[in-house]
Write an enzyme that holds these catalytic residues in place. Structure first.
Site, short mmCIF file in Angstrom:
data_model
loop_
_atom_site.label_atom_id
_atom_site.label_comp_id
_atom_site.label_asym_id
_atom_site.label_seq_id
_atom_site.Cartn_x
_atom_site.Cartn_y
_atom_site.Cartn_z
CB SER A 137 3.19 -0.25 2.79
OG SER A 137 3.82 -0.42 1.53
CB SER A 184 10.46 3.41 -1.62
OG SER A 184 9.49 3.60 -2.62
NE ARG A 191 17.66 7.11 -5.09
CZ ARG A 191 16.65 7.90 -5.34
NH1 ARG A 191 15.45 7.60 -4.89
NH2 ARG A 191 16.78 9.00 -6.05
CB ALA A 242 12.63 8.61 -11.04
CB THR A 243 7.98 5.69 -13.16
OG1 THR A 243 7.43 5.64 -11.85
CG2 THR A 243 8.76 4.43 -13.45
N GLY A 285 0.81 -1.20 0.00
CA GLY A 285 0.00 0.00 0.00
C GLY A 285 0.85 1.26 0.00
CG HIS A 293 11.63 8.38 -2.14
ND1 HIS A 293 10.91 7.53 -2.96
CD2 HIS A 293 10.93 8.46 -0.99
CE1 HIS A 293 9.82 7.15 -2.33
NE2 HIS A 293 9.79 7.70 -1.15
#
Lengths: 166, 166, 166
Positions: free
Chosen positions: C11, C14, C52, C32-33, C8, C48
């Site tokens: 959740s 990632s 990383r 990345a989309t 979900g 994000h």
């Protein structure tokens, strides 16, 4: 012992949680996070109370979960039902839910008696159209992740049946 | 044998269910609970029918699941697809779904041939804004819990893959 | 190796995916989309990226995932985050998502370096009222099923914790 029980609406989370609490020694305590805002909620609460039985202690904690846990520690397991309503209370009154969550996480290691949290998964549907609902489900997801990380055991309840995820 | 297969929309529940039915002896029977109310639904039904193949018997049961199960018993496994649509039919016509559920539960122990139920998890999103949707997801959750309790096996399907929960 | 990570919103998908990628040899690549359509999304992306760290390569692929995978193959694992946003991009621009999905599936067996897909489960809430949302969740479910069938491993993440479904 910290146990997190998560799942969807009417998935049998509370019933499963009550069974787990009943198997633990000591007098159980029900920590209700619900504010009785309408008849729908009042009915649910009455239904849950009748199911639990008279041996349960009861305490309300719409905002201050840390105080409720501290005051009820030492006598038996505490069932916090539920985390998502607690978060709703904080968000609806513009409180700082992240600070409250951090305080809760900080208070958990000191608990002598078990704490059983019931929470809701709310992020498995289509993206909500309104921004507030999106923000709420983000917050709910982060709260669940944080409690799951702190928990000794996590169960995901589907159709009344537990799936152990930790 | 009672098998409950639950999961989200387009999670591959029906396809998984058909595979399970195909592995059982006897001529399978598809019990459709859908009322064809619009083109969207008609398309889904045609798609499912083409996938199953001609060896399947077919029966409609928009309301009376007990009669459908009684009449089709003895020849092979029955696939009820799906419980959530059956509940929708009951709710939309103001029938007493709780009474219908109880009648269904009472009829299950007498079944000679296997019954495979497909149902939907609908309670894992954000709380719906309208009260009817909230009442429906409560009912759907209670129906799923009751059938899961009565079932010998329960599978939760995620992305086409089954997770055994009972 | 093809790994599909589903779950979900918020959740912990990632974060779990990044941990899996970090355990694989080679320099990781983040595909990345997301199209940055608003401030809400820009904030998520920045968050994000900070998590990383600088060793990650980065590539955008709002539509052409096959090209992105082909061009980044051979140096280390690729994390595609996320499939549901890619599908959103295709649907919102009236592209043929089924053809794009087929092209992606056809390109997977040739990949030398691992591909880790993050995707969303969106079908576990109440049926959406608008037809576009219903069509989207159908498409999302079909895409997830297809990728799960093609994957060597599938994990369903609940409250930050993985449940192995394949």
């Amino acid at each position: 012992m910290i146990l997190l029980i998560t799942g969807g609406a009417r998935s049998g989370k509370s019933s499963y949680a009550e069974g787990r609490v009943a198997a633990l020694p000591g007098r159980p305590c029900y920590i209700a996070t619900s504010e009785i805002r309408d008849a729908e909620m009042a009915e649910r609460i009455a239904h849950h109370r009748a199911r639990r039985g008279p041996e349960w202690r009861e305490r309300e904690a719409t905002f201050d979960l840390v105080a409720a846990l501290t005051e009820t520690d030492g006598d038996g397991p505490r069932l916090v039902d539920c985390v998502t309503l607690w978060l709703t209370n904080l968000v609806l009154t513009d409180r700082d839910w992240q600070a409250e969550l951090n305080a809760l996480l900080a208070a958990l290691p000191a608990q002598q008696s078990p704490v059983i949290f019931v929470t809701n998964e709310v992020g498995l549907g289509i993206v909500p159209e309104n921004a507030l609902a999106r923000a709420f489900r983000d917050a709910a997801g982060l709260v669940n992740q944080a409690l799951a990380a702190a928990a000794d055991e996590v169960q995901f309840v589907v159709s009344g049946l537990p799936l152990k995820v930790k």
